[in-house]
Design a protein around this motif. Structure first.
Motif, mmCIF file in Angstrom:
data_model
loop_
_atom_site.group_PDB
_atom_site.id
_atom_site.type_symbol
_atom_site.label_atom_id
_atom_site.label_comp_id
_atom_site.label_asym_id
_atom_site.label_seq_id
_atom_site.Cartn_x
_atom_site.Cartn_y
_atom_site.Cartn_z
ATOM 1 N N ARG A 55 0.839 -1.206 0.000
ATOM 2 C CA ARG A 55 0.000 0.000 0.000
ATOM 3 C C ARG A 55 0.876 1.260 0.000
ATOM 4 N N ARG B 267 0.713 3.857 -3.159
ATOM 5 C CA ARG B 267 0.338 5.263 -2.992
ATOM 6 C C ARG B 267 1.415 6.218 -3.538
ATOM 7 N N GLU C 157 -0.580 1.688 -8.545
ATOM 8 C CA GLU C 157 -0.744 0.269 -8.201
ATOM 9 C C GLU C 157 0.114 -0.655 -9.050
ATOM 10 N N GLU D 62 -4.349 10.338 -7.596
ATOM 11 C CA GLU D 62 -5.292 9.232 -7.829
ATOM 12 C C GLU D 62 -4.839 7.922 -7.194
ATOM 13 N N ALA D 63 -3.578 7.879 -6.842
ATOM 14 C CA ALA D 63 -3.047 6.651 -6.238
ATOM 15 C C ALA D 63 -3.445 6.530 -4.777
ATOM 16 N N TRP D 64 -3.786 7.620 -4.147
ATOM 17 C CA TRP D 64 -4.094 7.533 -2.716
ATOM 18 C C TRP D 64 -5.336 8.310 -2.280
ATOM 19 N N HIS D 65 -5.877 9.097 -3.200
ATOM 20 C CA HIS D 65 -7.043 9.890 -2.812
ATOM 21 C C HIS D 65 -8.230 9.517 -3.693
ATOM 22 N N ASP D 66 -9.323 9.274 -3.027
ATOM 23 C CA ASP D 66 -10.536 8.920 -3.754
ATOM 24 C C ASP D 66 -11.375 10.181 -3.918
ATOM 25 N N VAL E 229 1.726 14.405 4.228
ATOM 26 C CA VAL E 229 0.269 14.296 4.455
ATOM 27 C C VAL E 229 -0.174 12.841 4.318
ATOM 28 N N VAL F 267 -2.872 9.295 5.979
ATOM 29 C CA VAL F 267 -3.375 8.083 5.327
ATOM 30 C C VAL F 267 -2.744 6.832 5.933
ATOM 31 N N ILE G 114 -9.473 14.040 4.720
ATOM 32 C CA ILE G 114 -8.375 13.392 3.971
ATOM 33 C C ILE G 114 -8.336 11.914 4.319
ATOM 34 N N GLN G 115 -8.498 11.629 5.588
ATOM 35 C CA GLN G 115 -8.451 10.228 6.018
ATOM 36 C C GLN G 115 -9.599 9.420 5.424
ATOM 37 N N SER H 130 -11.176 10.060 2.711
ATOM 38 C CA SER H 130 -11.148 9.958 1.240
ATOM 39 C C SER H 130 -9.932 9.173 0.753
ATOM 40 N N ALA H 131 -9.165 8.615 1.680
ATOM 41 C CA ALA H 131 -7.957 7.885 1.269
ATOM 42 C C ALA H 131 -8.325 6.573 0.601
ATOM 43 N N LYS H 132 -7.580 6.270 -0.415
ATOM 44 C CA LYS H 132 -7.798 4.999 -1.120
ATOM 45 C C LYS H 132 -7.092 3.875 -0.365
ATOM 46 N N PRO I 10 -5.558 0.645 -1.498
ATOM 47 C CA PRO I 10 -5.284 -0.225 -2.645
ATOM 48 C C PRO I 10 -5.432 -1.688 -2.281
ATOM 49 N N LYS J 134 -2.063 -7.040 -3.781
ATOM 50 C CA LYS J 134 -1.820 -8.130 -4.722
ATOM 51 C C LYS J 134 -0.305 -8.274 -4.944
#
Lengths: 169, 407
Positions: A29, A33, A37, A91-95, A125, A130, B47-48, B50-52, B54, B57
């Motif tokens: 992960r 990020r 991916e 885009e790798a870590w924020h939706d 940040v 995260v 921010i927390q 909305s964090a993705k 992943p 894999k």
């Protein structure tokens, strides 16, 4: 020092394998990020190859996960340079998401504010908010003083506030 | 310090208790600060949230990669690395020690010394064989001295330091390393000692050194017994046999040592005090006998007795003369010592002309290239020719590695 790590340092390949299984998700992960991916998988794999080669150098000054994330960070930086990847792509870590009505802050605006941050600010940040790392751990991973981490985080939030509400001091 | 700067750290719980308390009080006091804090809290939460996250894999790939050995630790690579290391060691070794074994350099000097020592017995002979030998005046040795030396020569071989010269000739010389301290010359001030020795000295100018030594020897009251100079391929070697009073022998040896770098040294001494004393005693007895026969002859009345006594007296007087001569000769030999010296002059380095550097560099580089090429080809030939030995092992290791990988 962790017994598993000590065993791995003595060349126990079983212990090495268990370390991979135990820490892979977090390392993956972390890498995903930073470089996305697709490249994150390569970076994570490379991180563990480096771990196998360099575990003898781990002296226990920091926790093993922190040391491993330091390795992962350097691996990601090298990979990003090699493949000319954007550092810390949003885009790798924020939706960004579409469900913006329930959010207190508009996510599109938040994404813009995050995008406006410098890579160094974005990095802290992500690591703090995260990945949930403490200031000391971030400092260890980035190899910078703890005060620098605090300062970067403070300024990152100051900048985002300026972007979002147009205020700040 | 401004509390605003620490607002984020306060929110994250990263401040010390004292500082956190200060910020808390500031927040209570300042509504703007409070508003900022609230926004920061909100932003952090957003921010927390909305964090993705992943999807994990590739764990199997990472496990396999971690199990895999680096390419340079794999058996085939190790084999190739080993061969390469041996090759490099050989190459470096042949460059550093071009003459052969690794110990060669350490012994080069000793060998050079031994070479000079080997030459030493042929003083004069080399010079005679050399077509470029310059004739040097040979001083003939007094006969009685030569006889005495020949006689004492055998005894000298038994003496501890007698491996040097025997009667003007060098035996299997005990050579001393130039680095070792010089052999101590025995203190012989109160005794009759036949002293001799040989020195091999490297000097800058052989002829000049020979002239200096000649002057020194003459000043000491000695003489140059023989001397010759040999010039071979611009290498000038001078041989000298020097005779000096025994009391000046050590001084002469020290003088010659100081003239250059000592390459070989062998000093010997034969104590003849006992022999001289023995001869003196025998002379005393014979003279007593002579005196008795003389008295008896004076008192003799019979012709036969007179004839017998005269024969005996004549015989005793012959013995007295002979022993007296031997005694004087031995004392003479002991009074004069012999030192054989070989001066060698190193080949003079050619003086480079200002324009020669290019040619020299080109020649040197070409030579190095050829040598390197020859070494590489030799190494490759060794590897190829020895392949029946290492190739099966390499194949076996490779096959085992493949099997292990497949498993």
């Amino acid at each position: 020092m962790d017994g598993l790590v000590a065993q791995a340092q003595k060349g126990d390949r079983g212990a090495m394998d268990r370390l991979v299984c135990e820490h892979y998700a977090r390392v993956y992960r972390f890498c995903a990020r930073r470089v996305g991916e697709a490249a994150g998988q390569d970076a994570a794999q490379e991180t563990f190859v480096t771990m196998v080669k360099s575990i003898g150098k781990y002296a226990g000054r920091s926790s093993f996960p922190t040391w491993l994330l330091g390795v992962a960070n350097r691996t990601c930086m090298a990979l990003a340079r090699k493949r000319r990847l954007e550092p810390m792509p949003l885009e790798a870590w924020h939706d960004g998401g579409t469900d913006t009505e329930s959010a207190a802050i508009d996510r599109v605006a938040l994404a813009q504010a995050l995008r406006s941050l410098s890579p160094e600010h974005r990095e802290v940040v992500v690591m703090h908010e995260v990945e949930g790392l403490r200031y000391a751990e971030i400092a260890e991973i980035l190899d910078v003083p703890e005060g620098t981490v605090k300062s970067r985080l403070h300024h990152a939030f100051l900048n985002m506030r300026k972007q979002l509400v147009g205020g700040g001091q | 310090m401004n509390e605003r700067d620490d607002l984020k750290a306060y929110l994250d719980g990263e401040l010390t208790e004292t500082r956190a308390e200060e910020v808390r009080l500031a927040l209570e006091r300042d509504p703007d600060l409070r508003e900022e804090y609230t926004f920061m809290k909100l932003l952090t939460k957003e921010i927390q949230s909305s964090a993705k996250e992943p999807e994990v894999k590739g764990v199997d790939g990472a496990r396999a990669a971690a199990r895999r050995r680096p390419w340079f630790l794999k058996p085939p690579a190790l084999l190739v690395e080993g061969i390469a290391a041996l090759f490099v060691i050989g190459l470096v070794g042949s460059t550093i020690f071009p003459d052969g074994g690794f110990g060669t350099n350490a012994t080069t000097r000793s060998l050079a010394t031994a070479e000079i020592a080997k030459k030493a017995p042929t003083f004069g002979a080399d010079a005679a064989a050399s077509p470029k030998t310059e004739a040097a005046p040979m001083v003939e040795k007094p006969r009685e001295m030569a006889d005495a030396e020949a006689k004492t020569g055998k005894d000298m071989a038994k003496a501890p330091l007698s491996e040097g010269l025997n009667g003007g000739r060098v035996n299997d010389a005990v050579t001393t390393s130039p680095a070792s301290p010089p052999v101590a010359v025995p203190n012989v001030s109160q005794r009759d000692v036949v002293k001799n020795g040989s020195l091999g000295v490297k000097v800058k100018d052989t002829k000049q050194a020979m002239q200096e030594v000649t002057d020194t020897v003459r000043a000491m009251g000695g003489f140059v017994e023989s001397s010759n100079v040999s010039v071979n391929d611009s290498d000038t070697v001078g041989y000298m046999a020097l005779r000096v009073p025994a009391s000046s022998f050590e001084t002469l040896v020290n003088n010659v040592r100081r003239m250059g770098e000592v390459m070989s040294e062998a000093l010997g001494g034969q104590d003849v005090t006992g022999s001289i004393a023995d001869m003196g005693a025998r002379l005393k007895v014979l003279r007593g006998e002579e005196e008795s026969y003389t008295q008896m002859l004076r008192q003799s009345r019979r012709l036969q007795d007179t004839l017998d006594l005269r024969d005996r007296l004549s015989n005793v007087r012959q013995q007295i003369e002979s022993i007296d001569a031997q005694k004087r000769a031995l004392a003479g030999v002991a009074s004069m010592s012999t030192l054989n010296v070989q001066f060698s002059q190193p080949k003079s380095e050619p003086v480079l002309k200002p324009g020669d550097w290019f040619g020299d560099a080109t020649n040197g580089a070409t030579k190095t290239l050829l040598e390197a090429g020859r070494t590489i080809i030799s190494g490759a030939l060794y590897v190829a020719i020895l392949s029946p030995i290492w190739a099966p092992v390499a194949l076996l290791v490779w096959w085992a590695a493949r099997r292990r990988k497949a498993a």
